[in-house]
Design a protein around this motif. Structure first.
Motif, short mmCIF file in Angstrom:
data_model
loop_
_atom_site.label_atom_id
_atom_site.label_comp_id
_atom_site.label_asym_id
_atom_site.label_seq_id
_atom_site.Cartn_x
_atom_site.Cartn_y
_atom_site.Cartn_z
N ARG A 288 -9.58 2.35 -26.97
CA ARG A 288 -8.25 1.93 -27.43
C ARG A 288 -7.16 2.27 -26.42
N ALA A 289 -7.39 3.27 -25.58
CA ALA A 289 -6.40 3.60 -24.54
C ALA A 289 -6.39 2.50 -23.49
N GLU B 9 -7.09 -0.59 -24.14
CA GLU B 9 -6.41 -1.70 -24.81
C GLU B 9 -4.90 -1.48 -24.78
N ASN B 10 -4.49 -0.26 -25.06
CA ASN B 10 -3.06 0.06 -25.11
C ASN B 10 -2.40 -0.22 -23.77
N SER C 155 0.21 -3.23 -23.34
CA SER C 155 1.60 -2.79 -23.13
C SER C 155 2.24 -3.68 -22.07
N THR D 279 -8.59 -1.75 -33.58
CA THR D 279 -7.67 -1.09 -32.64
C THR D 279 -7.12 -2.11 -31.65
N THR D 280 -7.92 -3.13 -31.34
CA THR D 280 -7.47 -4.17 -30.41
C THR D 280 -6.35 -4.96 -31.07
N ASN E 271 -3.22 -2.85 -31.28
CA ASN E 271 -2.52 -2.75 -29.99
C ASN E 271 -1.81 -4.05 -29.63
N PHE F 74 1.15 -4.28 -32.03
CA PHE F 74 2.17 -3.24 -31.78
C PHE F 74 3.15 -3.70 -30.70
N PHE F 75 2.61 -4.40 -29.67
CA PHE F 75 3.49 -4.84 -28.57
C PHE F 75 4.05 -6.25 -28.83
N ARG G 279 0.29 7.55 -19.41
CA ARG G 279 -0.36 7.82 -20.70
C ARG G 279 -1.63 8.62 -20.59
#
Ligand code: F0G
Length: 457
Positions: free
Chosen positions: A100-101, A103-104, A108, A125-126, A129, A132-133, A285
């Motif tokens: 997931r990091a 993906e983030n 982003s 999680t995909t 993410n 979320f953006f 990150r």
């Protein structure tokens, strides 16, 4: 040979214990009937996830000792880089602490309001993410991927007609990237054919849209391709994996699955300019680009794991074990999603508990029953997890009510899974003993991790 044995033997064991039934019932009450809140020590056979729960090999444990913990340009980084580049053929590799990091960091930069990002099925999680953006995450799996009883070889495939419609209507400007999850976890761990990967890639290329693989279970997918796609029967797993990655401009990876690691992940890319941009996000990150979110020893263990996971005898034993588990469940009267996927068996709770309506969470009831009756932990994938509500706040039951029993890699024997199948059989035979649930407390999002439930009277 009808069944391939594990190409390894056991060198170390870890004790597990079946706590008494009264204790399990007490723990369930305390946990609000939410299995994410039950202490792992009180679980006998833990099939919550196949992520980070695998057993490392002697080679991996030895590799940990070779970890070079230098901050920059460590020896372990070069070892990791060469293995990832060797499998993917991609020049730029960004190590992250888990999938997931990766993906983030990717989304982003690429996900923005007004854009659409398609996939066969985005993993939770995909999707989270992407959304979320600001972009919209859409799932375009083939229709048979939603039919739990269709026994077809590649139910994870992308629906090429729907994808082309979307590409035509939104164009490059509206679609920053197209993803494809191999195997398709959300759709039951079903594989995607090489033919479909190539066709998806060709469509993306035609419209100028970058194409990425969510490659968490790339080796299991490659094994299914070798078994089920006649044109690939003569290829090695590494050759098939390379053919899959050759179609893509990049990949996100959770090394907790087919990296055979307990932690780790990466982002692999061909585009050097994008890599430079994403490395800035990585430094903020995760960490400096030659270790990302990982210790040197983790980089070593994953490098060794990625080499082991593409060995065909390992994959034959792995995928064979999951298939035998599915057969044992069916033989015990438990309906399941067919065919079995690469990493898990999905129980059909609607079929097992037809007396419990969607509003009373039948799949959660089955999840609770597996623990109360046998100390087995699975995860609900149904109305409790998805929890969609209509404008009046009333639950809209999910189309499928499933319980995923994910099989950790190299951890349990067929005997453990045979036990689980017997427990499941007992539950189905006495289904009238198990009733529905209601939610008594829930957080505003990701409710399935912490919400509390109570049995209906
Ligand atoms: N993509 C897929 C297809 C996954 O299955 C997962 C994780 C991720 C991405 C995220 O990776 O956990 O390393 O951050 N799946 C786990 C599961 C959690 O239980 O299926 P992560």
């Amino acid at each position: 040979m009808t069944q391939w044995p594990e190409p390894y033997r056991i060198k170390m064991v870890e004790t597990i214990r079946l706590t008494p039934k009264e204790e399990r019932i007490r723990l369930l009450e305390k946990a609000g009937y939410n299995l994410f809140q039950v202490p792992a020590e009180a679980v006998f056979v833990d099939l919550l996830t196949d992520s980070g729960t695998g057993a490392m090999s002697d080679r991996q444990w030895a590799a940990l000792m070779r970890g070079d913990e230098s901050y920059a340009q460590a020896r372990s980084w070069f070892r990791f880089y060469e293995v990832v580049k060797g499998i993917t053929g991609m020049e730029h590799v960004l190590p992250t602490h888990q999938g997931r990091a990766a993906e983030n960091i990717l989304f982003s930069t690429l996900s923005k309001p007004g854009l659409v990002i398609p996939s066969n099925n985005h993993f939770d999680t995909t999707r989270a993410n992407v959304e979320f953006f600001g972009a919209e995450a859409v799932d375009l799996v083939v229709p048979e991927g939603k039919d739990i009883h269709a026994k077809l070889p590649f139910k994870g495939n992308m629906d090429l007609n729907l994808l082309e419609d979307l590409l035509r209507s939104r164009g490059r400007a509206g679609i920053p990237i197209c993803m494809l999850t191999v195997t398709n976890n959300t759709g039951g761990g079903q594989p995607v054919s090489l033919e479909n990967i190539r066709a998806t890639s060709a469509l993306c290329r035609k419209y100028g849209v970058p194409f990425f693989l969510d490659a968490c279970r790339f080796a299991e997918n490659a094994y299914f391709i070798k078994q089920r796609e006649p044109a690939c029967a003569g290829m090695s797993i590494l050759e098939i994996a390379r053919a899959m990655f050759d179609c893509a401009d990049g990949a996100t990876m959770s090394a907790k699955k087919d990296g055979l690691g307990n932690i780790g992940g990466f982002l692999a890319l061909r585009d050097g300019d994008l890599a430079v941009q994403l490395k800035n996000a990585l430094i903020l990150r995760e960490g400096f680009p030659t270790y990302g979110g990982l210790a040197g020893r983790d980089l070593e263990a994953i490098a060794a794991g990625l080499e082991e996971v593409t060995e065909e005898p390992y994959l034959a034993a792995r995928v064979g074990q999951v298939a035998r588990f599915g057969e044992a469940l069916i033989a015990n009267g438990m309906p399941i999603l067919e065919p079995t996927g690469g990493h898990a068996v999905y129980l059909d709770a609607k079929g097992a508990f037809p007396h419990i309506p969607g509003e009373a969470y039948p799949a959660q009831s089955l999840t609770v029953a597996l623990y109360s009756e046998g100390g087995v932990r699975g995860v609900e994938i149904g109305s409790f997890m998805f929890g969609k509500k209509d404008p009046q706040g009333k639950l809209v039951p999910s189309a499928m009510e499933l319980v995923r029993l994910a099989v950790p890699r190299r951890v349990y024997t067929d005997n453990h899974l045979g036990y689980v199948a017997e427990v499941a059989g007992e539950i189905v035979r006495h289904k009238e003993r198990f009733g529905g649930f209601r939610i008594v407390e829930e957080p505003p999002f990701l409710r399935h991790f912490t919400a509390k439930l109570a049995p209906l009277a």
